[in-house]
Design a protein around this motif. Structure first.
Motif, PDB file in Angstrom:
ATOM      1  N   GLU A 109       1.066   4.178  -2.905  1.00 27.97           N
ATOM      2  CA  GLU A 109       0.820   5.563  -2.498  1.00 27.97           C
ATOM      3  C   GLU A 109       1.943   6.484  -2.956  1.00 27.97           C
ATOM      4  O   GLU A 109       1.702   7.635  -3.341  1.00 27.97           O
ATOM      5  CB  GLU A 109       0.666   5.624  -0.983  1.00 27.97           C
ATOM      6  N   ALA A 122      -7.502  -4.554  -0.061  1.00 24.90           N
ATOM      7  CA  ALA A 122      -7.691  -5.546  -1.129  1.00 24.90           C
ATOM      8  C   ALA A 122      -6.578  -6.595  -1.106  1.00 24.90           C
ATOM      9  O   ALA A 122      -6.835  -7.797  -1.293  1.00 24.90           O
ATOM     10  CB  ALA A 122      -7.735  -4.836  -2.484  1.00 24.90           C
ATOM     11  N   GLY A 137       0.810  -1.209   0.000  1.00 27.72           N
ATOM     12  CA  GLY A 137       0.000   0.000   0.000  1.00 27.72           C
ATOM     13  C   GLY A 137       0.846   1.263   0.000  1.00 27.72           C
ATOM     14  O   GLY A 137       0.524   2.243  -0.677  1.00 27.72           O
ATOM     15  N   GLY A 154      -6.807   8.036  -0.434  1.00 28.78           N
ATOM     16  CA  GLY A 154      -7.417   6.745  -0.161  1.00 28.78           C
ATOM     17  C   GLY A 154      -6.759   5.585  -0.863  1.00 28.78           C
ATOM     18  O   GLY A 154      -7.246   4.452  -0.784  1.00 28.78           O
ATOM     19  N   THR A 155      -5.638   5.843  -1.551  1.00 25.51           N
ATOM     20  CA  THR A 155      -4.977   4.772  -2.293  1.00 25.51           C
ATOM     21  C   THR A 155      -4.400   3.721  -1.365  1.00 25.51           C
ATOM     22  O   THR A 155      -4.510   2.518  -1.619  1.00 25.51           O
ATOM     23  CB  THR A 155      -3.872   5.364  -3.179  1.00 25.51           C
ATOM     24  N   ASN A 158      -7.256   1.490   0.157  1.00 28.52           N
ATOM     25  CA  ASN A 158      -7.899   0.633  -0.843  1.00 28.52           C
ATOM     26  C   ASN A 158      -7.011  -0.530  -1.261  1.00 28.52           C
ATOM     27  O   ASN A 158      -7.457  -1.685  -1.335  1.00 28.52           O
ATOM     28  CB  ASN A 158      -8.291   1.467  -2.063  1.00 28.52           C
ATOM     29  N   HIS A 159      -5.748  -0.249  -1.516  1.00 27.26           N
ATOM     30  CA  HIS A 159      -4.855  -1.312  -1.975  1.00 27.26           C
ATOM     31  C   HIS A 159      -4.437  -2.220  -0.825  1.00 27.26           C
ATOM     32  O   HIS A 159      -4.266  -3.433  -1.022  1.00 27.26           O
ATOM     33  CB  HIS A 159      -3.621  -0.697  -2.640  1.00 27.26           C
TER      34      HIS A 159
END
Length: 228
Positions: free
Chosen positions: A96, A111, A92, A103-104, A107-108
């Motif tokens: 980023e 997931a 993540g 919000g990257t 989200n990553h």
């Protein structure tokens, strides 16, 4: 009384001069194609002389888990620990740093964590997350114009160009730029599948040496002191 010019050259000076028509530049030859680099720039923009941009190597090798003994040694140790015990956090953070929107990281990271848990629960190893995370390696390679590495179990080839020179059947395949990019994308996937932890650690070391964290904005601040 009309005054006549006896000298013919004086008469020529008084006549309006006709401007020479400038011929348009010659059109480029038909069928001329420009190659392109990993970051999407044509080869003509590589330098003033029109030479292609040289593709650089990764700053550290795939298996340099502890990094190098330089000013980033503490950061390399942090990357190694995150890749070993919290790969979702490292992945993540890598995405980023690539400059994505807000919000990257969450989200990553979420997931990746879900795919990591599903892969280890159903198949006993992390076999699903690499399919989700390998595009970040391709994005890093394109952003910094890095050579694609091909990783195979118990063997590491220098690049896809080296593979083409060593295998005659693949030589014509990797000479084309578009097909070479597809080949190197497949190499990115293979690297993430067979050596996933080392791959994301190498990407983390590369990004920390080239980019600052998006949350760190070092800007000068003007402080007013009335006692001055």
């Amino acid at each position: 009384m009309i005054r006549t010019l006896q000298n013919p050259p004086q008469l020529l000076r008084l006549l309006p001069r006709r401007r020479k028509k400038q011929s348009p530049p010659p059109p480029p030859p038909q069928g001329a194609a420009y190659g392109w680099t990993a970051d999407g720039l044509p080869l003509g923009h590589g330098s003033v002389m029109g030479e292609p941009l040289r593709r650089s190597q990764w700053d550290s090798s795939l298996f340099a888990c502890l990094g190098r003994n330089d000013e980033f040694c503490s950061s390399d140790l942090e990357v190694c620990l995150l890749g070993s015990f919290a790969p979702c956090v490292l992945y993540g953070g890598n995405v980023e740093r690539l400059g994505s929107g807000p919000g990257t990281f969450a989200n990553h990271c979420l997931a990746y964590s879900g795919l990591y848990l599903i892969g280890n629960s159903l198949f006993g190893w992390n076999c699903l997350a690499p399919w989700f995370s390998y595009p970040s390696r391709t994005a890093i390679r394109r952003k910094f114009n890095l050579r694609g590495k091909l990783f195979l179990p118990f063997q590491t080839l220098g690049s896809c160009e080296a593979l083409g020179r060593s295998c005659g059947c693949c030589g014509s395949f990797v000479e084309d730029d578009m097909q070479r990019e597809q080949c190197e994308s497949a190499c990115d996937l293979a690297t993430h599948i067979f050596c996933h932890a080392c791959a994301i650690c190498q990407e983390g070391r590369e990004l920390r040496r080239r980019l600052t964290h998006p949350g760190f904005n070092a800007q000068p601040v003007l402080v007013y002191d009335p006692s001055w």
